[in-house]
Design a protein around this motif. Structure first.
Motif, PDB file in Angstrom:
ATOM      1  N   GLY A 372      41.548  39.581  38.072  1.00 32.13           N
ATOM      2  CA  GLY A 372      42.891  39.023  38.128  1.00 32.13           C
ATOM      3  C   GLY A 372      43.326  38.586  39.500  1.00 32.13           C
ATOM      4  N   ALA A 373      42.435  38.654  40.506  1.00 32.38           N
ATOM      5  CA  ALA A 373      42.780  38.208  41.848  1.00 32.38           C
ATOM      6  C   ALA A 373      42.977  36.695  41.875  1.00 32.38           C
ATOM      7  CB  ALA A 373      41.679  38.628  42.826  1.00 32.38           C
ATOM      8  N   ALA A 374      43.835  36.217  42.783  1.00 32.36           N
ATOM      9  CA  ALA A 374      44.162  34.801  42.866  1.00 32.36           C
ATOM     10  C   ALA A 374      43.860  34.264  44.265  1.00 32.36           C
ATOM     11  CB  ALA A 374      45.631  34.565  42.532  1.00 32.36           C
ATOM     12  N   HIS A 375      43.380  33.056  44.323  1.00 28.21           N
ATOM     13  CA  HIS A 375      43.121  32.347  45.571  1.00 28.21           C
ATOM     14  C   HIS A 375      43.804  30.988  45.478  1.00 28.21           C
ATOM     15  CE1 HIS A 375      40.757  31.086  49.146  1.00 28.21           C
ATOM     16  NE2 HIS A 375      40.855  29.882  48.570  1.00 28.21           N
ATOM     17  N   ILE A 376      44.591  30.628  46.490  1.00 26.52           N
ATOM     18  CA  ILE A 376      45.394  29.399  46.448  1.00 26.52           C
ATOM     19  C   ILE A 376      44.942  28.481  47.579  1.00 26.52           C
ATOM     20  CG2 ILE A 376      47.711  28.428  46.659  1.00 26.52           C
ATOM     21  CD1 ILE A 376      48.799  31.022  45.507  1.00 26.52           C
TER      22      ILE A 376
END
Length: 404
Positions: A372-376
């Motif tokens: 569920g980690a996010a990278h933008i």
């Protein structure tokens, strides 16, 4: 005929035998007769002579349509002649019904012609008879009536009598009469009186007829009922002097347990498109009906309405599908990712003495399906090259990705 004019009469003769049917057209004046057009067909097998005569009459109308189209002669001026009183009876019939075969052909004939255009001619004076006989062409040419027309003038072949059905009770093409017996029972008023067990009860029922009030214990006493000039029981309200129409001011009283009340509720419930109790009651009221105990009746009818039960049925919960294997298999972060974009939002890119320059920015979000980690990654526009550059930056930081 060399000098054919619109005033000359066109006569069409039809005939049927067991072997063939035919129809011939002649132009006739007071001095001479000339052949115009003729058609013949083989008779279908296993059929009656009455049906063949009816088919010959249909063929006669077809010949008339052909001539009318090519000579510009109105269909209303053709004179049709047949030696079959059965067919003439079919065409003049106004009281009996036919089976499908006869009914269809009678309808075709009457659609093309008028019944008053059909006359009777004796078989011996019917030139269409010659086309149904087996003979050589030489004998046909020798037949004077086939080329020159009938021996007598048309006025002499007409029958002034009204054509009726021939043996209508024995004709298998005519539908039989269906006789229905109806019994009318005139109930005497004394039979109604027998339902009451006391004189006082009967007097209360008859009080409205005598322009008196109903009893205080009656279920409609509070509605102030009265009989109008037509004898209809109506509801009396305090808005008698209003400018509304009579049906709205004084609606007709209908008992709840009567069959009429159920029909009225069903009718207006459908007219309001199954919108519920309040709309159905309002429709009844606006159309001038007041049903005693209407709420209970409307509720029961709506409960039994199939359409309403389907529209107001319990919602079915959709079962959630199983999670995909990518979201359940352990592994390094960002091995399986989901990609989306969001924005734009305004940003200040350059400040000058004359003002501030603004532009838009978007962002690409990469979400790890397992952790569920996010990278933008921020992009300057929504072009393909901007996304590819963002993807390269993401891979250079997080490592290679197996699936999106």
């Amino acid at each position: 005929m060399t000098n054919f004019t619109a005033e000359d009469a066109l006569h069409i003769y039809s005939y049927a035998s067991e072997k063939a049917i035919s129809a011939f057209c002649f132009v006739m004046t007071a001095t001479e007769t000339g052949f115009v057009l003729g058609k013949s067909r083989l008779a279908p097998a296993n059929t009656t002579i009455q049906r063949l005569e009816l088919c010959a009459a249909v063929l006669a109308t077809e010949v008339a349509e052909i001539i009318s189209e090519h000579l510009d002669y109105p269909m209303e001026r053709f004179i049709f002649n047949s030696d079959s009183r059965v067919v003439l009876g079919y065409l003049n019939n106004q009281s009996r019904r036919f089976y499908t075969y006869v009914a269809n052909r009678v309808q075709i004939i009457l659609k093309r012609t008028n019944v008053h255009q059909w006359n009777y001619v004796h078989t011996s004076n019917n030139p269409a008879d010659l086309a149904t006989r087996c003979a050589t062409p030489a004998k046909k040419l020798d037949a004077n009536m086939w080329i020159t027309g009938p021996n007598t003038l048309p006025n002499e072949t007409r029958c002034p009598d009204t054509f009726t059905l021939v043996d209508e009770d024995k004709d298998s093409k005519i539908r039989p009469f269906v006789k229905v017996s109806k019994t009318d029972i005139n109930r005497d008023i004394t039979e109604t009186f027998e339902k009451f067990f006391s004189w006082k009860s009967l007097i209360k029922v008859e009080s409205l007829t005598d322009k008196k009030r109903v009893g205080s214990k009656s279920s409609i006493a509070l509605l102030n009922p009265f009989l109008d000039k037509n004898g209809t029981l109506r509801m009396g309200w305090r808005i008698h002097k209003a400018t509304f129409n009579t049906d709205f001011k004084h609606p007709i009283l209908v008992p709840r347990k009567s069959h009429i009340a159920g029909l009225l509720v069903n009718n207006f419930h459908v007219l309001v498109h199954h919108q519920g109790t309040l709309y159905t009651e309002a429709a009844l009221r606006n159309h001038g009906y007041w049903i005693v105990g209407v709420k209970r009746l409307v509720s029961s009818i709506i409960y039994q309405c199939v359409t309403c039960r389907r529209l107001r049925g319990n919602l079915v919960n959709q079962r959630i599908a199983n999670l995909p294997e990518d979201r359940l298999t352990p592994g390094p972060p960002f091995t399986y990712v989901g990609v989306d974009t969001f924005g734009p939002w305004p940003v200040v890119t350059r400040r000058t003495r004359g003002g501030v320059a603004e532009s838009k920015r978007w962002a690409i979000i990469f979400v790890c399906l397992f952790t569920g980690a996010a990278h933008i990654e921020v992009i300057e526009d929504m072009s393909s090259s901007a996304f590819i550059n963002a993807l390269r930056r993401f891979i250079s930081v997080r490592g290679p990705v197996k699936e999106f």
